[in-house]
Design a protein around this motif. Sequence first.
Motif, PDB file in Angstrom:
ATOM      1  N   VAL A  44       6.136   5.317  -6.594  1.00  0.00           N
ATOM      2  CA  VAL A  44       6.268   3.892  -6.294  1.00  0.00           C
ATOM      3  C   VAL A  44       5.536   3.667  -4.985  1.00  0.00           C
ATOM      4  N   ALA A  45       4.657   2.673  -4.956  1.00  0.00           N
ATOM      5  CA  ALA A  45       3.888   2.378  -3.745  1.00  0.00           C
ATOM      6  C   ALA A  45       4.161   0.950  -3.295  1.00  0.00           C
ATOM      7  N   PHE A  46       4.319   0.781  -1.992  1.00  0.00           N
ATOM      8  CA  PHE A  46       4.547  -0.542  -1.394  1.00  0.00           C
ATOM      9  C   PHE A  46       3.396  -0.856  -0.451  1.00  0.00           C
ATOM     10  N   PHE A  47       2.880  -2.088  -0.538  1.00  0.00           N
ATOM     11  CA  PHE A  47       1.727  -2.471   0.271  1.00  0.00           C
ATOM     12  C   PHE A  47       1.671  -3.986   0.409  1.00  0.00           C
ATOM     13  N   PRO A  48       1.000  -4.486   1.448  1.00  0.00           N
ATOM     14  CA  PRO A  48       0.837  -5.935   1.586  1.00  0.00           C
ATOM     15  C   PRO A  48      -0.166  -6.451   0.549  1.00  0.00           C
ATOM     16  N   PRO A  49      -0.137  -7.759   0.285  1.00  0.00           N
ATOM     17  CA  PRO A  49      -1.121  -8.315  -0.651  1.00  0.00           C
ATOM     18  C   PRO A  49      -2.540  -8.010  -0.180  1.00  0.00           C
ATOM     19  N   MET A  50      -3.395  -7.758  -1.131  1.00  0.00           N
ATOM     20  CA  MET A  50      -4.789  -7.460  -0.797  1.00  0.00           C
ATOM     21  C   MET A  50      -5.598  -8.747  -0.767  1.00  0.00           C
ATOM     22  N   THR A  51      -6.572  -8.766   0.111  1.00  0.00           N
ATOM     23  CA  THR A  51      -7.458  -9.917   0.189  1.00  0.00           C
ATOM     24  C   THR A  51      -8.870  -9.468  -0.156  1.00  0.00           C
ATOM     25  N   GLY A  52      -9.620 -10.369  -0.686  1.00  0.00           N
ATOM     26  CA  GLY A  52     -11.009 -10.059  -1.023  1.00  0.00           C
ATOM     27  C   GLY A  52     -11.922 -10.288   0.163  1.00  0.00           C
ATOM     28  N   GLY A  53     -13.143  -9.872   0.000  1.00  0.00           N
ATOM     29  CA  GLY A  53     -14.043 -10.128   1.102  1.00  0.00           C
ATOM     30  C   GLY A  53     -15.372  -9.487   0.919  1.00  0.00           C
ATOM     31  N   GLU A  55       0.334   1.244 -11.277  1.00  0.00           N
ATOM     32  CA  GLU A  55       0.177  -0.026 -11.995  1.00  0.00           C
ATOM     33  C   GLU A  55       0.932  -1.099 -11.236  1.00  0.00           C
ATOM     34  N   LEU A  56       0.257  -2.200 -10.901  1.00  0.00           N
ATOM     35  CA  LEU A  56       0.890  -3.307 -10.203  1.00  0.00           C
ATOM     36  C   LEU A  56       2.036  -3.851 -11.050  1.00  0.00           C
ATOM     37  N   THR A  57       3.214  -3.972 -10.450  1.00  0.00           N
ATOM     38  CA  THR A  57       4.397  -4.436 -11.173  1.00  0.00           C
ATOM     39  C   THR A  57       5.166  -5.420 -10.312  1.00  0.00           C
ATOM     40  N   GLY A  58       6.284  -5.859 -10.830  1.00  0.00           N
ATOM     41  CA  GLY A  58       7.198  -6.703 -10.072  1.00  0.00           C
ATOM     42  C   GLY A  58       8.391  -5.883  -9.613  1.00  0.00           C
ATOM     43  N   PHE A  59       9.235  -6.493  -8.816  1.00  0.00           N
ATOM     44  CA  PHE A  59      10.395  -5.786  -8.282  1.00  0.00           C
ATOM     45  C   PHE A  59      11.480  -5.555  -9.331  1.00  0.00           C
ATOM     46  N   ASP A  60      11.372  -6.229 -10.486  1.00  0.00           N
ATOM     47  CA  ASP A  60      12.340  -6.022 -11.561  1.00  0.00           C
ATOM     48  C   ASP A  60      11.916  -4.900 -12.507  1.00  0.00           C
ATOM     49  N   HIS A  61      10.806  -4.240 -12.213  1.00  0.00           N
ATOM     50  CA  HIS A  61      10.282  -3.178 -13.071  1.00  0.00           C
ATOM     51  C   HIS A  61      11.232  -1.978 -13.091  1.00  0.00           C
ATOM     52  N   PRO A  62      11.511  -1.427 -14.290  1.00  0.00           N
ATOM     53  CA  PRO A  62      12.389  -0.255 -14.371  1.00  0.00           C
ATOM     54  C   PRO A  62      11.737   0.999 -13.785  1.00  0.00           C
ATOM     55  N   LEU A  63      12.561   1.893 -13.265  1.00  0.00           N
ATOM     56  CA  LEU A  63      12.049   3.126 -12.652  1.00  0.00           C
ATOM     57  C   LEU A  63      12.233   4.367 -13.526  1.00  0.00           C
ATOM     58  N   ASP A  72      11.025  -9.158   4.145  1.00  0.00           N
ATOM     59  CA  ASP A  72      10.396 -10.287   3.438  1.00  0.00           C
ATOM     60  C   ASP A  72       9.619  -9.747   2.241  1.00  0.00           C
ATOM     61  N   LEU A  73      10.274  -9.673   1.104  1.00  0.00           N
ATOM     62  CA  LEU A  73       9.637  -9.096  -0.085  1.00  0.00           C
ATOM     63  C   LEU A  73       8.486  -9.939  -0.623  1.00  0.00           C
ATOM     64  N   SER A  74       8.417 -11.201  -0.222  1.00  0.00           N
ATOM     65  CA  SER A  74       7.295 -12.027  -0.672  1.00  0.00           C
ATOM     66  C   SER A  74       5.987 -11.556  -0.033  1.00  0.00           C
ATOM     67  N   ALA A  75       6.084 -10.728   1.025  1.00  0.00           N
ATOM     68  CA  ALA A  75       4.897 -10.223   1.718  1.00  0.00           C
ATOM     69  C   ALA A  75       4.553  -8.795   1.291  1.00  0.00           C
ATOM     70  N   ILE A  76       5.210  -8.304   0.239  1.00  0.00           N
ATOM     71  CA  ILE A  76       4.984  -6.930  -0.213  1.00  0.00           C
ATOM     72  C   ILE A  76       4.671  -6.924  -1.703  1.00  0.00           C
ATOM     73  N   ARG A  77       3.737  -6.098  -2.080  1.00  0.00           N
ATOM     74  CA  ARG A  77       3.424  -5.847  -3.492  1.00  0.00           C
ATOM     75  C   ARG A  77       3.884  -4.435  -3.810  1.00  0.00           C
ATOM     76  N   VAL A  78       4.087  -4.175  -5.101  1.00  0.00           N
ATOM     77  CA  VAL A  78       4.567  -2.857  -5.517  1.00  0.00           C
ATOM     78  C   VAL A  78       3.778  -2.377  -6.733  1.00  0.00           C
ATOM     79  N   ALA A  79       3.556  -1.077  -6.770  1.00  0.00           N
ATOM     80  CA  ALA A  79       2.936  -0.445  -7.933  1.00  0.00           C
ATOM     81  C   ALA A  79       3.805   0.735  -8.344  1.00  0.00           C
ATOM     82  N   VAL A  80       4.027   0.858  -9.637  1.00  0.00           N
ATOM     83  CA  VAL A  80       4.756   1.997 -10.183  1.00  0.00           C
ATOM     84  C   VAL A  80       3.756   2.818 -10.983  1.00  0.00           C
ATOM     85  N   ASP A  81       3.622   4.076 -10.609  1.00  0.00           N
ATOM     86  CA  ASP A  81       2.642   4.971 -11.227  1.00  0.00           C
ATOM     87  C   ASP A  81       1.256   4.327 -11.282  1.00  0.00           C
TER      88      ASP A  81
END
Length: 81
Positions: free
Chosen positions: A72-81, A58-66, A47-56
């Motif tokens: 490349v880092a994969f992580f769930p959405p962050m929440t504040g608090g 920097e937060l990016t989208g899944f269409d970002h060139p490599l 479920d890619l809607s539950a994952i965020r990605v950063a390249v080097d």
Amino acid sequence: MDVVYFAWVRERIGLPKEQVSTEAATVSDLVAELAAREERYAAAFADLSAIRVAVDQELTGFDHPLAGAREVAFFPPMTGG
């Protein structure tokens, strides 16, 4: 390139980080390669809607060139608090 996994993504894959040799043009292509490896990767990227990605870091989208990417880092959405 280094591929880094955080939180439940790391738990499903079973690794915090790995070196990946890839010809993937985009993050989406890399995800497809990883998911095809084995079931634990497929489960993590189901479920890619539950994952965020950063390249080097920097937060990016899944269409970002490599091209030229070092990490490349994969992580769930962050929440504040």
